[in-house]
Design a protein around this motif. Structure first.
Motif, PDB file in Angstrom:
ATOM      1  N   ASN A  57       1.665 -68.902  15.924  1.00  0.00           N
ATOM      2  CA  ASN A  57       3.377 -67.995  16.092  1.00  0.00           C
ATOM      3  C   ASN A  57       3.294 -67.570  16.977  1.00  0.00           C
ATOM      4  OD1 ASN A  57       4.398 -69.257  13.250  1.00  0.00           O
ATOM      5  ND2 ASN A  57       4.500 -67.817  11.964  1.00  0.00           N
ATOM      6  N   THR A  58       3.205 -67.507  18.195  1.00  0.00           N
ATOM      7  CA  THR A  58       2.350 -67.024  19.553  1.00  0.00           C
ATOM      8  C   THR A  58       2.562 -67.057  20.311  1.00  0.00           C
ATOM      9  OG1 THR A  58       0.333 -65.531  17.910  1.00  0.00           O
ATOM     10  CG2 THR A  58       0.921 -65.457  20.447  1.00  0.00           C
ATOM     11  N   VAL A  59       3.308 -66.918  21.723  1.00  0.00           N
ATOM     12  CA  VAL A  59       4.214 -67.309  22.589  1.00  0.00           C
ATOM     13  C   VAL A  59       3.022 -66.831  24.312  1.00  0.00           C
ATOM     14  CG1 VAL A  59       5.460 -67.448  24.808  1.00  0.00           C
ATOM     15  CG2 VAL A  59       6.278 -67.830  22.484  1.00  0.00           C
ATOM     16  N   TRP A  60       2.473 -67.819  25.242  1.00  0.00           N
ATOM     17  CA  TRP A  60       1.895 -66.878  25.533  1.00  0.00           C
ATOM     18  C   TRP A  60       1.706 -66.670  26.904  1.00  0.00           C
ATOM     19  CZ3 TRP A  60      -3.320 -65.169  24.028  1.00  0.00           C
ATOM     20  CH2 TRP A  60      -3.573 -65.684  23.059  1.00  0.00           C
ATOM     21  N   LEU A  61       1.846 -66.035  27.903  1.00  0.00           N
ATOM     22  CA  LEU A  61       2.176 -66.262  29.638  1.00  0.00           C
ATOM     23  C   LEU A  61       0.774 -65.599  30.228  1.00  0.00           C
ATOM     24  CD1 LEU A  61       4.045 -66.431  32.014  1.00  0.00           C
ATOM     25  CD2 LEU A  61       4.527 -63.859  31.982  1.00  0.00           C
TER      26      LEU A  61
ATOM     27  N   LEU B  36      -1.093 -62.998  28.615  1.00  0.00           N
ATOM     28  CA  LEU B  36       0.421 -62.168  27.577  1.00  0.00           C
ATOM     29  C   LEU B  36       0.302 -62.626  26.664  1.00  0.00           C
ATOM     30  CD1 LEU B  36       2.775 -60.646  30.134  1.00  0.00           C
ATOM     31  CD2 LEU B  36       0.311 -59.727  29.715  1.00  0.00           C
ATOM     32  N   SER B  37       0.462 -62.036  25.347  1.00  0.00           N
ATOM     33  CA  SER B  37       0.577 -62.661  24.071  1.00  0.00           C
ATOM     34  C   SER B  37       1.714 -61.968  23.628  1.00  0.00           C
ATOM     35  CB  SER B  37      -0.511 -62.934  23.234  1.00  0.00           C
ATOM     36  OG  SER B  37      -0.959 -61.295  22.369  1.00  0.00           O
ATOM     37  N   CYS B  38       3.005 -63.187  22.483  1.00  0.00           N
ATOM     38  CA  CYS B  38       3.648 -61.944  22.075  1.00  0.00           C
ATOM     39  C   CYS B  38       3.643 -63.458  20.512  1.00  0.00           C
ATOM     40  CB  CYS B  38       5.408 -62.571  22.749  1.00  0.00           C
ATOM     41  SG  CYS B  38       6.296 -62.157  22.146  1.00  0.00           S
ATOM     42  N   ALA B  39       3.436 -62.192  19.958  1.00  0.00           N
ATOM     43  CA  ALA B  39       3.400 -62.880  18.280  1.00  0.00           C
ATOM     44  C   ALA B  39       4.613 -62.995  17.073  1.00  0.00           C
ATOM     45  CB  ALA B  39       2.057 -61.671  17.498  1.00  0.00           C
TER      46      ALA B  39
END
Length: 118
Positions: free
Chosen positions: A76-80, A20-23
């Protein structure tokens, strides 16, 4: 306001993997603690993983050893990263950001559905 957009959800078989990504709308990682939460039907939202501004990670017991939270400062992205997925991982997953020093400033993404099923 900070805007967060999740993506990467979908259908995966048990034992499979999903990322999963969170931009984020801006470079926030120096000031915001990040987290991934999930909510299954009929259940309360629960924290899955956390990532503080200094890089400290934390995980719910149910996902330790299987999930990894990380960030890409350039994007600028957080990953799971989710490995060894189980049917009980099925939920809507949400990205969360909260300013580390002013906690009233917190933001949620719209959520992305993860379904683990054969």
């Amino acid at each position: 306001q900070v805007q967060l957009v999740e993506s990467g959800g979908g259908l995966v078989q048990p034992g499979g993997s999903l990322r999963l990504s969170c931009a984020a709308s801006e470079n926030i990682f120096s000031f915001y603690d990040m987290g991934w939460y999930r909510q299954a039907p009929g259940k309360q939202r629960e924290v899955v993983a956390g990532l503080t501004t200094d890089g400290t990670t934390s995980y719910a017991d149910s996902v330790k050893g299987r999930f990894t939270i990380s960030r890409d400062n350039t994007a600028n992205t957080v990953w799971l990263q989710m490995n060894s997925l189980k049917p009980e991982d099925t939920a809507v997953y949400y990205c969360h950001a909260v300013r580390y020093d002013i906690r009233k400033y917190d933001y949620w993404g719209q959520g992305t559905q993860v379904t683990v099923s054969s």
